[in-house]
Design a protein around this motif. Structure first.
Motif, PDB file in Angstrom:
ATOM      1  N   LYS A 265       0.800  -1.224   0.000  1.00 51.65           N
ATOM      2  CA  LYS A 265       0.000   0.000   0.000  1.00 51.65           C
ATOM      3  C   LYS A 265       0.837   1.281   0.000  1.00 51.65           C
ATOM      4  CE  LYS A 265      -4.096  -1.803   2.417  1.00 51.65           C
ATOM      5  NZ  LYS A 265      -4.920  -1.682   3.658  1.00 51.65           N
ATOM      6  N   HIS A 266       1.952   1.263   0.753  1.00 51.93           N
ATOM      7  CA  HIS A 266       2.633   2.526   1.026  1.00 51.93           C
ATOM      8  C   HIS A 266       4.098   2.601   0.578  1.00 51.93           C
ATOM      9  CE1 HIS A 266      -0.895   3.325   3.431  1.00 51.93           C
ATOM     10  NE2 HIS A 266      -0.643   2.301   4.230  1.00 51.93           N
ATOM     11  N   SER A 267       4.640   1.538   0.019  1.00 51.70           N
ATOM     12  CA  SER A 267       6.051   1.568  -0.375  1.00 51.70           C
ATOM     13  C   SER A 267       6.325   2.715  -1.347  1.00 51.70           C
ATOM     14  CB  SER A 267       6.463   0.247  -1.027  1.00 51.70           C
ATOM     15  OG  SER A 267       7.806   0.325  -1.499  1.00 51.70           O
ATOM     16  N   LYS A 268       7.476   3.333  -1.201  1.00 54.67           N
ATOM     17  CA  LYS A 268       7.865   4.411  -2.122  1.00 54.67           C
ATOM     18  C   LYS A 268       8.413   3.857  -3.435  1.00 54.67           C
ATOM     19  CE  LYS A 268      12.536   4.912  -0.172  1.00 54.67           C
ATOM     20  NZ  LYS A 268      13.456   5.832   0.530  1.00 54.67           N
ATOM     21  N   HIS A 269       8.575   2.532  -3.497  1.00 55.84           N
ATOM     22  CA  HIS A 269       9.135   1.911  -4.697  1.00 55.84           C
ATOM     23  C   HIS A 269       8.010   1.359  -5.571  1.00 55.84           C
ATOM     24  CE1 HIS A 269      12.994   2.284  -2.717  1.00 55.84           C
ATOM     25  NE2 HIS A 269      12.526   1.623  -1.680  1.00 55.84           N
ATOM     26  N   GLY A 274       1.467  -1.516  -4.890  1.00 56.75           N
ATOM     27  CA  GLY A 274       0.399  -1.962  -5.773  1.00 56.75           C
ATOM     28  C   GLY A 274       0.421  -3.447  -6.083  1.00 56.75           C
ATOM     29  N   ARG A 275       1.474  -4.145  -5.672  1.00 53.87           N
ATOM     30  CA  ARG A 275       1.536  -5.588  -5.926  1.00 53.87           C
ATOM     31  C   ARG A 275       0.619  -6.335  -4.952  1.00 53.87           C
ATOM     32  NH1 ARG A 275       5.615  -7.275  -9.314  1.00 53.87           N
ATOM     33  NH2 ARG A 275       5.177  -9.389  -8.587  1.00 53.87           N
ATOM     34  N   LYS A 276       0.403  -7.607  -5.227  1.00 52.33           N
ATOM     35  CA  LYS A 276      -0.374  -8.466  -4.331  1.00 52.33           C
ATOM     36  C   LYS A 276       0.506  -9.520  -3.673  1.00 52.33           C
ATOM     37  CE  LYS A 276      -4.778  -7.854  -6.696  1.00 52.33           C
ATOM     38  NZ  LYS A 276      -5.928  -8.520  -7.377  1.00 52.33           N
ATOM     39  N   VAL A 289      13.462  -9.300  -2.802  1.00 54.26           N
ATOM     40  CA  VAL A 289      13.226  -8.018  -2.121  1.00 54.26           C
ATOM     41  C   VAL A 289      14.293  -7.046  -2.636  1.00 54.26           C
ATOM     42  CG1 VAL A 289      13.010  -6.824   0.079  1.00 54.26           C
ATOM     43  CG2 VAL A 289      12.339  -9.225  -0.096  1.00 54.26           C
ATOM     44  N   PRO A 290      13.969  -6.208  -3.606  1.00 53.64           N
ATOM     45  CA  PRO A 290      14.981  -5.383  -4.273  1.00 53.64           C
ATOM     46  C   PRO A 290      15.492  -4.206  -3.459  1.00 53.64           C
ATOM     47  CG  PRO A 290      12.812  -4.924  -5.180  1.00 53.64           C
ATOM     48  CD  PRO A 290      12.637  -6.066  -4.232  1.00 53.64           C
ATOM     49  N   TYR A 291      14.828  -3.875  -2.345  1.00 54.40           N
ATOM     50  CA  TYR A 291      15.254  -2.748  -1.524  1.00 54.40           C
ATOM     51  C   TYR A 291      15.212  -3.139  -0.041  1.00 54.40           C
ATOM     52  CZ  TYR A 291      14.117  -0.328  -5.860  1.00 54.40           C
ATOM     53  OH  TYR A 291      14.053   0.047  -7.181  1.00 54.40           O
ATOM     54  N   THR A 292      16.205  -2.683   0.697  1.00 51.91           N
ATOM     55  CA  THR A 292      16.274  -3.032   2.117  1.00 51.91           C
ATOM     56  C   THR A 292      15.057  -2.530   2.878  1.00 51.91           C
ATOM     57  OG1 THR A 292      18.701  -3.042   2.079  1.00 51.91           O
ATOM     58  CG2 THR A 292      17.640  -2.773   4.223  1.00 51.91           C
ATOM     59  N   ASP A 293      14.563  -1.339   2.546  1.00 52.44           N
ATOM     60  CA  ASP A 293      13.415  -0.803   3.281  1.00 52.44           C
ATOM     61  C   ASP A 293      12.106  -1.469   2.873  1.00 52.44           C
ATOM     62  OD1 ASP A 293      12.957   0.292   0.802  1.00 52.44           O
ATOM     63  OD2 ASP A 293      13.148   2.387   1.443  1.00 52.44           O
ATOM     64  N   SER A 294      12.169  -2.436   1.947  1.00 54.55           N
ATOM     65  CA  SER A 294      10.972  -3.166   1.534  1.00 54.55           C
ATOM     66  C   SER A 294      10.912  -4.569   2.146  1.00 54.55           C
ATOM     67  CB  SER A 294      10.913  -3.271   0.005  1.00 54.55           C
ATOM     68  OG  SER A 294      10.833  -1.987  -0.579  1.00 54.55           O
TER      69      SER A 294
END
Length: 374
Positions: A265-269, A274-276, A289-294
């Motif tokens: 819902k809220h990721s900046k990436h 928008g994914r499920k 997981v392409p980003y550490t903050d994700s």
């Protein structure tokens, strides 16, 4: 561009990149903040250093009493033994000494020692630094420098990039504490990654915003094009970091993470928002997981992260499973690549992860496999 030029410098064995004083101070302060006595009563060795030019010697000499050092030893490499040859002129510091020797100045390394007040001003600082010629050329692999290594408690330096693997092996043989600078890509080396996985080595506090600026020890050459600033005479690399086995506070700060649903819902990436569901690898039971903050806080399985994750790695929060690169990936049990996929994407390699996207096999960059600490 910066990474390519760093590789070119390594190829031509031109490794004379001098670290800036503020970067050294910032890094050392991180260890002092965690343990104010980390250097107290210790002998510090600065090998592969050039005390007449390097800021490592200046920093530790000027802060000798503040750090509570027992002894400071710094060694330099003989000019004629360097792989990258330039015209050499001894400094006034050397030529004005009564024991200056024009022949040894070219063929022998030097040793600088600081351990007591020489000037009689009741202070121990850079003015009390004493030097003499080494018996050999100052190569860290020599018996002479090995003896100094074994005498030291902590080893600090910016070693030659071209000899980084060998230098780390040399360090680990000594079982000493260390703080060194290296290329971030070194985490994938077979000599380095097991040390990181087993918490025998980790990333240090780091350069400001991940940008490392060095002064070049020789006249600028073509490999520095694009990263050399003629106004500051500094060369910039984004792929350098500090490696250490000394604790600092940032290493023990757990990451604040969102749940999987919150990431969607809220990721900046845009790759996540928008994914499920997260992408799953085809040849290993893990998610991409392409980003550490994700990193999803509520996922218990194995995840593949970029190397940059190590800059935020908290050993109390995560466990490192392995690295999906070559032989290391094969040892993890990655399934072999079907020949037809290799034809579709020639960049695919055995021992590396891949996933399918719109019927096409995609290979991410080297991934470190982790999971939440159980």
């Amino acid at each position: 561009m910066a990474n390519t030029n760093l590789a070119n410098a390594k190829t031509v064995k031109n490794d004379e990149f001098y670290t800036q004083y503020p970067d050294i101070q910032k890094e050392i302060n991180a260890y002092l903040d965690y343990d104010p006595d980390v250097f107290r009563g210790k002998t510090v060795l600065l090998p592969c250093d050039d005390p007449e030019w390097s800021n490592f010697t200046k920093f530790f000499a000027q802060n000798f009493e503040l750090l509570g050092l027992k002894k400071l030893i710094s060694t330099s490499y003989a000019p004629e033994s360097k792989k990258y040859k330039t015209s050499y002129q001894p400094t006034l510091f050397e030529t004005q000494q009564p024991y200056f020797n024009s022949d040894k100045s070219k063929t022998n390394g030097k040793i600088f020692v600081l351990e007591h007040d020489v000037t009689g001003d009741n202070r121990i600082n850079i003015e009390d630094l004493q030097w003499q010629y080494l018996e050999g050329d100052g190569d860290f692999r020599s018996k002479e420098i090995r003896r100094l290594r074994d005498e030291a408690d902590i080893i600090v330096t910016n070693p030659p990039f071209s000899l980084f693997r060998e230098f780390v092996v040399w360090l680990m043989e000594s079982k000493k504490q260390f703080i060194i600078i290296g290329n971030m890509n070194a985490v994938t080396y077979k000599e380095i990654f097991p040390l990181i996985k087993n918490n025998k080595m980790w990333l240090g506090n780091g350069f400001h915003n991940g940008n490392a600026y060095f002064r070049i020890g020789v006249p600028r050459v073509s490999y520095a094009d694009g990263v050399f600033d003629e106004h500051t005479s500094l060369v910039k690399f984004r792929n350098c970091c500090w490696f250490t086995n000394i604790d600092h506070g940032r290493r023990h700060h757990p990451l604040r993470l969102m749940t999987m649903e919150e990431n969607f819902k809220h990721s900046k990436h845009k790759e996540i928002r928008g994914r499920k569901e997260y992408i799953r690898y085809e040849n290993y039971d893990a998610i991409e997981v392409p980003y550490t903050d994700s990193i999803p806080s509520d996922y218990e399985g194995v995840m593949g992260l970029p190397k940059s994750f190590l800059d935020k790695y908290c050993p109390e929060q995560f466990e490192i499973i392995g690295i999906a690169e070559g032989d290391s990936g094969k040892e993890l049990g990655l399934k072999p690549l079907p020949p037809e996929l290799k034809k579709m994407n020639p960049s695919l390699r055995q021992g590396q992860l891949y996933y399918m996207e719109d019927g096409y096999p995609v290979k991410p960059y080297a991934r470190i496999l982790i999971r939440k600490k159980q």
